[in-house]
Write a protein that holds these residues in place. Structure first.
Motif, PDB file in Angstrom:
ATOM      1  N   ASP A 180       0.833  -1.218   0.000  1.00 53.19           N
ATOM      2  CA  ASP A 180       0.000   0.000   0.000  1.00 53.19           C
ATOM      3  C   ASP A 180       0.857   1.253   0.000  1.00 53.19           C
ATOM      4  O   ASP A 180       0.518   2.255   0.648  1.00 53.19           O
ATOM      5  N   ASP A 206       0.045   1.426  -4.161  1.00 57.59           N
ATOM      6  CA  ASP A 206      -1.304   1.173  -3.666  1.00 57.59           C
ATOM      7  C   ASP A 206      -2.341   1.229  -4.774  1.00 57.59           C
ATOM      8  O   ASP A 206      -2.250   2.024  -5.713  1.00 57.59           O
ATOM      9  N   GLN A 207      -3.365   0.398  -4.634  1.00 59.90           N
ATOM     10  CA  GLN A 207      -4.375   0.303  -5.684  1.00 59.90           C
ATOM     11  C   GLN A 207      -5.186   1.584  -5.868  1.00 59.90           C
ATOM     12  O   GLN A 207      -5.718   1.819  -6.947  1.00 59.90           O
ATOM     13  N   GLU A 234      -0.682  -2.968  -7.603  1.00 60.42           N
ATOM     14  CA  GLU A 234      -1.815  -3.815  -7.208  1.00 60.42           C
ATOM     15  C   GLU A 234      -3.122  -3.178  -7.653  1.00 60.42           C
ATOM     16  O   GLU A 234      -3.186  -1.990  -7.942  1.00 60.42           O
TER      17      GLU A 234
HETATM   18 MG    MG Z   1      -4.448  -2.459  -0.200  1.00 55.21          MG
END
Ligand code: MG
Ligand code: C2E
Ligand code: MG
Ligand code: MG
Length: 292
Positions: free
Chosen positions: A188, A210-211, A244
């Motif tokens: 993250d 982080d997404q 991600e």
């Molecule tokens: Mg996450």
């Protein structure tokens, strides 16, 4: 008149307190219920791991996976980690749960290797509480030993918050972990508070973008600039960059264009139960090259 106003304030204050207590009481009951259910969950074998592939953006091949815990409760059904990890953390139950996760992920990865599947690096999330346990390094060493998994195939995921407090102690622990032969990722990345003056002192291997930044690549220029910056930062520190939450071909194209090393996300695969993940591995599925 002043007296009356004060009386009213007290009254409504008291009502507010009553209102909150009722709501808090209800929430407390719910938490206690989940907590006692959590206590039983290990014995009752209600936890399982799902595995989400990590794909090398140059070769398109699956090179790793992240183990993600799931709780299958007989009455509550599938409980998401977002719902129970923090409770497990507060109650300390995360320690035994985390040990189980670590062991199960290592055992499963070794079993896949033994079955002749291509070796892959398995990533396991550690919680803050688990990371602060004085015997953490020993627990991980024992897990590697018992499972027979080569340490080089284990990656642990930590968050910025976990490494940015008590930095000198953390650096010492990270060196001890590295000495076992495993790799370390900061999960993250970009959502916590990383001090750049410390980051280069940590013996880490990976930054996971982080997404939330990946999600907005197409729509928000500043967010996509953050993605680009984290990739550059990772590379200038000689770390791998993993993105991600990759869901679209456009996000994938952007990440490839900016030299991101690996991707993880629904675009390639959701997290899968062990048997489905094994089938995916065996199928040799690769990420198709971006057409544009
Ligand atoms: Mg996450
Ligand atoms: P995380 O470590 O950042 O894991 C990534 C989360 O993003 C996972 O959620 C995954 O299912 C989800 N995800 C992956 N690809 C996509 C995508 O393309 N789109 C979207 N929208 N989501 C995607 P999950 O499995 O619900 O886990 C949530 C968080 O719970 C994890 O975030 C991690 O912090 C924690 N967690 C999960 N398993 C464990 C565990 O075994 N131990 C500990 N301590 N924490 C865990
Ligand atoms: Mg993670
Ligand atoms: Mg993450």
């Amino acid at each position: 008149r002043a007296d009356i106003a004060m009386y009213q304030a007290k009254e409504s204050g008291r009502n507010n307190i009553q209102f909150f207590t009722q709501e808090m009481n209800q929430r407390l009951q719910e938490r206690l219920q989940i907590e006692s259910a959590l206590r039983l969950a290990i014995e009752q074998r209600e936890f399982l791991l799902h595995y989400q592939p990590k794909v090398d953006l140059r070769t398109g091949r699956i090179v790793g996976a992240e183990a993600l815990i799931r709780w299958q409760h007989p009455e509550m059904g599938m409980v998401s980690p977002a719902k129970f990890i923090s409770l497990a953390e507060e109650s300390g139950l995360i320690v035994p749960i985390g040990k189980w996760t670590l062991h199960e992920a290592c055992r499963q990865t070794k079993a896949w290797i033994d079955a002749g599947l291509p070796p892959l690096k398995m990533a396991v999330n550690l919680s803050a509480r688990q990371f602060r346990e004085p015997d953490l390094v020993q627990v991980i060493a024992d897990t590697l030993h018992h499972s027979g998994l080569p340490a080089g195939l284990l990656e642990i995921e930590l968050t910025e918050g976990m490494v940015m407090t008590d930095v000198n102690h953390v650096i010492k622990v990270l060196h001890e972990l590295k000495a076992l032969g495993l790799t370390i990722a900061i999960d993250d990345f970009g959502t916590g508070y990383s001090s750049l003056s410390y980051l280069h002192k940590f013996p880490i291997d990976v930054l996971k973008v982080d997404q939330s930044f990946v999600r907005d690549i197409q729509s928000q220029e500043d967010q996509s600039l953050i993605v680009q910056s984290v990739i550059s930062l990772a590379h200038s520190l000689k770390l791998r960059a993993i993105a991600e939450g990759v869901e679209t071909e456009a996000q994938l194209g952007y990440l490839r264009h900016h030299g991101c090393d690996e991707m993880q996300g629904y675009y390639f695969s959701r997290p899968l139960p062990a048997d489905a993940f094994q089938a995916l591995l065996a199928s040799g599925k690769t990420l198709t090259p971006t057409s544009t």
